[in-house]
Write an enzyme that holds these catalytic residues in place. Structure first.
Site, PDB file in Angstrom:
ATOM      1  N   LYS A  34       0.819  -1.211   0.000  1.00  0.00           N
ATOM      2  CA  LYS A  34       0.000   0.000   0.000  1.00  0.00           C
ATOM      3  C   LYS A  34       0.851   1.258   0.000  1.00  0.00           C
ATOM      4  CE  LYS A  34      -0.615  -0.224   5.019  1.00  0.00           C
ATOM      5  NZ  LYS A  34      -1.634  -0.351   6.093  1.00  0.00           N
ATOM      6  N   ARG A 130     -14.700   0.131  11.495  1.00  0.00           N
ATOM      7  CA  ARG A 130     -14.057   0.805  10.367  1.00  0.00           C
ATOM      8  C   ARG A 130     -14.642   0.206   9.098  1.00  0.00           C
ATOM      9  NH1 ARG A 130      -7.569   0.476   9.350  1.00  0.00           N
ATOM     10  NH2 ARG A 130      -8.263  -1.561   8.612  1.00  0.00           N
ATOM     11  N   TYR A 259      11.923  29.965  10.945  1.00  0.00           N
ATOM     12  CA  TYR A 259      10.704  30.728  11.213  1.00  0.00           C
ATOM     13  C   TYR A 259      10.510  30.924  12.706  1.00  0.00           C
ATOM     14  CZ  TYR A 259       9.106  30.249   6.381  1.00  0.00           C
ATOM     15  OH  TYR A 259       8.981  30.330   5.013  1.00  0.00           O
ATOM     16  N   MET A 307       9.050  23.990   4.413  1.00  0.00           N
ATOM     17  CA  MET A 307       8.490  23.083   3.420  1.00  0.00           C
ATOM     18  C   MET A 307       9.587  22.401   2.615  1.00  0.00           C
ATOM     19  SD  MET A 307       5.794  23.767   0.313  1.00  0.00           S
ATOM     20  CE  MET A 307       4.398  24.000   1.407  1.00  0.00           C
TER      21      MET A 307
END
Length: 392
Positions: A34, A130, A259, A307
């Site tokens: 997956k 689920r 930042y 990022m």
């Protein structure tokens, strides 16, 4: 495209893990591939050669990619909406998991229109709330499945479930969910169904043994060296993420970094800039916790993650552009591991490896010997691989 970061996939480690699970399950191994095979790219043929007998995926689209790659063993897709391309799945001989009467009818109609018989696995919710049919709907689902078998549009080849607490083998829920699954199998038989396979255990339930005794084992994370239960030392991590230094500088004590300037250098030091960040899948939650390895030493990542960039405090070492930095690896040489990154980020290993983005090249290699870890022979090309499959 010029790649500055690489996700190196150790195919030999994957084959070793697959062979271990094939032996542990008596050859009843469904390889679950997956999220781009947990970030590993095209590995279906490797795991099949190592002993897997079938492939598990999430969507029909993913299953079709695996089939188009020349895989001829059974492929199961278990999470599809009613309006999915069910006809394409039937034509490609893809097994379909079914958790509702509505979806079962849709599968039957698609198969009947083609003059074919769809292979289905009825999916029971054993306790996770689920996917899977609620226990209250199970008898009706089995009854409709038998009607469609008689009509010739469906063949029930399997019954499946998924355990909620298998990573904690002493949890009382495990016994309850095994009982639910055993009852579901008896109900299916009473309704006239004769599934050839049953599968309850995924990686954690296989490693801990709480899901044993029901036929197939769906192994996803374990193929790639991840043990959700943290109880096995038999698995080999299969991913290494490296990047390159793009710049470095010396800064004075008191210099703010990143930042918000939340990190302030407490001494004169050197900083290295790396061209990876949360846009490439490294969790921002690991800011001020994570480490990388460079020149054989661990160094802290300082300041908030950006990022596209991380800043590393390299102490007295002023790095040069182009030097290789290991973000994570197996840990054989002291480098940070995926498990450590998961701890720094407050998440699980699965999330770390599946988040790595398309800007990072995927390169498949096989380690030569354990002693020569880090020396590899390339057998793939540096390209962002298309994911093959997805599963539980």
């Amino acid at each position: 495209m010029s790649w500055t970061s690489e996700l190196v996939v150790d195919d030999e480690a994957i084959r070793s893990n697959a062979a271990y699970f094939a032996a542990a399950t008596g050859g009843r191994l469904m390889a679950v591939l997956k999220a781009d095979a947990f970030g590993h790219g095209s590995i279906a043929h490797s795991v099949l050669a190592a002993g897997a007998t079938s492939i598990g995926v999430t969507s029909i689209e993913e299953a079709l990619v695996v089939r188009a790659a020349g895989v001829r063993v059974p492929i199961l897709s278990w999470l599809n909406p009613v309006d999915a391309d069910l006809a394409a799945a039937v034509v490609a001989d893809i097994d379909l998991a079914v958790q509702s009467v509505r979806l079962l009818h849709a599968v039957g109609r698609a198969a009947a229109a083609l003059g074919r018989r769809a292979r289905v696995h009825l999916h029971i919710d054993v306790g996770m709330a689920r996917d899977g049919a609620p226990a209250s709907d199970w008898s009706a689902l089995c009854g409709v499945a038998r009607e469609l078998e008689v009509l010739g549009s469906v063949r029930v080849v399997g019954v499946m479930g998924h355990m909620s607490c298998a990573d904690r083998p002493d949890h009382p829920q495990n016994a309850r969910e095994r009982l639910v699954f055993a009852n579901a199998l008896r109900t299916a038989q009473r309704r006239g169904l004769a599934p050839s396979v049953a599968h309850l255990a995924a990686t954690a339930a296989t490693v801990t043994g709480v899901g044993s005794g029901f036929g197939l084992h769906r192994i996803g994370a374990g193929l790639f060296g991840i043990d959700p239960s943290g109880t096995s030392d038999r698995l080999r991590p299969a991913l290494s993420l490296t990047t390159t230094v793009v710049g470095s500088r010396e800064v004075a004590a008191g210099t703010g970094i990143g930042y918000g300037l939340e990190h302030v250098a407490d001494r004169r030091t050197n900083l290295a800039l790396l061209p990876v960040g949360y846009g490439d899948g490294l969790p921002r939650a690991a800011s001020e916790r994570a480490e990388v390895q460079v020149r054989g030493r661990r160094r802290p990542v300082v300041g908030r993650f950006s990022m596209d960039m991380l800043v590393v405090d390299t102490g007295d070492d002023l790095l040069t552009a182009g030097e290789t930095v290991t973000v994570f690896g197996p840990g054989d040489h002291g480098e940070p591991t995926v498990a450590e990154w998961a701890g720094w980020s407050g998440t699980i290993e699965h999330e770390i490896v599946t988040r790595i983005g398309s800007r990072v090249a995927r390169i498949h290699r096989s380690t030569v010997t354990a002693a020569a870890a880090g020396t590899a022979a390339a057998d793939g090309t540096p390209a962002a691989c298309i994911g093959e499959a997805a599963g539980a």
